[in-house]
Design a protein around this motif. Structure first.
Motif, PDB file in Angstrom:
ATOM      1  N   ARG A  94       0.696  -1.205  -0.279  1.00 38.43           N
ATOM      2  CA  ARG A  94      -0.354   0.070   0.093  1.00 38.43           C
ATOM      3  C   ARG A  94       0.976   1.656  -0.191  1.00 38.43           C
ATOM      4  N   ASP A  95       0.499   1.955  -0.755  1.00 38.60           N
ATOM      5  CA  ASP A  95       1.241   3.372  -1.361  1.00 38.60           C
ATOM      6  C   ASP A  95       2.934   3.366  -0.698  1.00 38.60           C
ATOM      7  N   GLY A  96       3.280   2.492  -1.100  1.00 46.45           N
ATOM      8  CA  GLY A  96       4.783   3.084  -0.650  1.00 46.45           C
ATOM      9  C   GLY A  96       5.742   1.968   0.317  1.00 46.45           C
ATOM     10  N   ALA A  97       4.890   0.997   0.184  1.00 44.91           N
ATOM     11  CA  ALA A  97       5.410   0.311   1.858  1.00 44.91           C
ATOM     12  C   ALA A  97       4.525  -0.672   1.579  1.00 44.91           C
ATOM     13  N   ARG A  98       5.610  -1.980   2.022  1.00 45.36           N
ATOM     14  CA  ARG A  98       4.971  -3.590   1.724  1.00 45.36           C
ATOM     15  C   ARG A  98       4.910  -4.401   2.798  1.00 45.36           C
ATOM     16  N   LEU A 111       6.504 -11.247  10.287  1.00 45.86           N
ATOM     17  CA  LEU A 111       6.620 -10.072   9.549  1.00 45.86           C
ATOM     18  C   LEU A 111       7.680  -8.585   9.731  1.00 45.86           C
ATOM     19  N   VAL A 112       7.877  -8.299   7.437  1.00 47.47           N
ATOM     20  CA  VAL A 112       8.616  -7.318   8.090  1.00 47.47           C
ATOM     21  C   VAL A 112       8.109  -6.197   6.990  1.00 47.47           C
ATOM     22  N   LEU A 113       8.000  -4.908   7.857  1.00 49.77           N
ATOM     23  CA  LEU A 113       7.056  -4.462   7.080  1.00 49.77           C
ATOM     24  C   LEU A 113       8.180  -3.310   6.439  1.00 49.77           C
ATOM     25  N   GLY A 114       8.287  -2.634   5.323  1.00 52.04           N
ATOM     26  CA  GLY A 114       9.406  -1.926   5.019  1.00 52.04           C
ATOM     27  C   GLY A 114       8.636  -0.478   3.710  1.00 52.04           C
ATOM     28  N   ALA A 115       9.561   0.661   3.822  1.00 56.45           N
ATOM     29  CA  ALA A 115       9.450   1.291   3.380  1.00 56.45           C
ATOM     30  C   ALA A 115       9.651   0.975   1.168  1.00 56.45           C
ATOM     31  N   VAL A 124       5.544  11.243   8.749  1.00 56.11           N
ATOM     32  CA  VAL A 124       3.692  11.115   8.968  1.00 56.11           C
ATOM     33  C   VAL A 124       3.433  10.238   8.565  1.00 56.11           C
ATOM     34  N   GLU A 125       3.484  10.313   6.888  1.00 53.54           N
ATOM     35  CA  GLU A 125       2.970  10.328   5.760  1.00 53.54           C
ATOM     36  C   GLU A 125       3.349   8.373   6.190  1.00 53.54           C
ATOM     37  N   LEU A 126       4.530   7.960   5.480  1.00 58.64           N
ATOM     38  CA  LEU A 126       5.401   7.195   5.941  1.00 58.64           C
ATOM     39  C   LEU A 126       4.308   6.087   7.151  1.00 58.64           C
ATOM     40  N   PHE A 127       4.195   6.938   8.678  1.00 55.67           N
ATOM     41  CA  PHE A 127       3.795   6.382   9.687  1.00 55.67           C
ATOM     42  C   PHE A 127       2.553   5.841   9.263  1.00 55.67           C
ATOM     43  N   ALA A 130       2.255   2.615   7.021  1.00 55.27           N
ATOM     44  CA  ALA A 130       2.518   1.633   8.348  1.00 55.27           C
ATOM     45  C   ALA A 130       1.533   1.236   9.029  1.00 55.27           C
ATOM     46  N   LEU A 131       1.148   2.586   9.547  1.00 53.82           N
ATOM     47  CA  LEU A 131       0.408   1.773  10.806  1.00 53.82           C
ATOM     48  C   LEU A 131      -1.264   1.101   9.683  1.00 53.82           C
ATOM     49  N   SER A 132      -1.707   1.507   8.554  1.00 55.23           N
ATOM     50  CA  SER A 132      -2.496   0.606   7.908  1.00 55.23           C
ATOM     51  C   SER A 132      -2.215  -1.249   7.736  1.00 55.23           C
TER      52      SER A 132
END
Length: 197
Positions: A94-98, A111-115, A124-127, A130-132
């Motif tokens: 989603r939106d630049g993160a996997r 799991l790993v979640l990264g930009a 704030v946008e990446l946070f 990432a939260l979503s």
């Protein structure tokens, strides 16, 4: 206990804003490294009955982050390669993160979640993104395993990412004494199960 997974999607940006504000305050106060932590469930060390996060302000990267990136100047980034190419491990994006099953997870469903772009820290946008994705990950874990105690933390400095560790197994002598982890669930199977829900 109220989980992060039980929050509405429109509540997550408020958490992202709070994290970003506290991150800025830490850096302004001379703390260059900020580690975000989230513990859910007593078995994961949660001291409160509801999901909560903590931002730890550090003067230098913690040992676990240094081990990942002992030389921050070295060319090439292993996490960039994993995030870009490991389609068999992909759970969601989603939106630049996997969100991926960790290729060498210590426990089932780690799991790993990264930009997707190489960046040392979050804004704030990446946070918010990432939260979503984190909320999505917890919902998927619940669908597969039921309510799961878990720990989440961020690492920054080289390639910003979150590590999500469900507490489905008990660490024993081999893991604690030798630092060798036995994970009975291959990451490709974990990703497939989580994608399916």
């Amino acid at each position: 206990m109220r989980s992060l997974a039980e929050l509405d999607e429109d509540e997550l940006p408020q958490i992202a804003e709070a994290w970003a504000e506290r991150d800025e305050a830490a850096r302004a106060a001379g703390f260059p490294y900020v580690q975000v932590l989230l513990n859910e469930g007593r078995e994961a060390g949660a001291s409160l009955p509801h999901s909560h996060s903590q931002l730890v302000w550090l003067r230098e990267p913690p040992p676990a982050a240094v081990v990942e990136y002992p030389n921050l100047e070295r060319p090439g980034c292993a996490l960039c390669r994993v995030l870009a190419k490991e389609e068999s491990l992909l759970v969601a994006e989603r939106d630049g993160a996997r969100l991926l099953a960790a290729p060498a997870g210590r426990v089932p469903y780690e799991l790993v979640l990264g930009a997707t772009e190489h960046r040392p820290d979050a804004d704030v946008e990446l946070f918010a993104t990432a939260l979503s994705l984190l909320r999505d990950a917890i919902l998927r874990l619940r669908a597969v395993e039921g309510p799961v105690p878990l720990n989440v933390w961020t690492h920054e400095g080289a390639h910003w990412h979150m590590e999500i560790v469900p507490r489905l197994t008990v660490l024993a002598g081999l893991e604690l004494g030798a630092g060798i982890y036995f994970n009975s669930l291959p990451p490709e199977q974990a990703a497939q199960a989580l994608r399916a829900v």
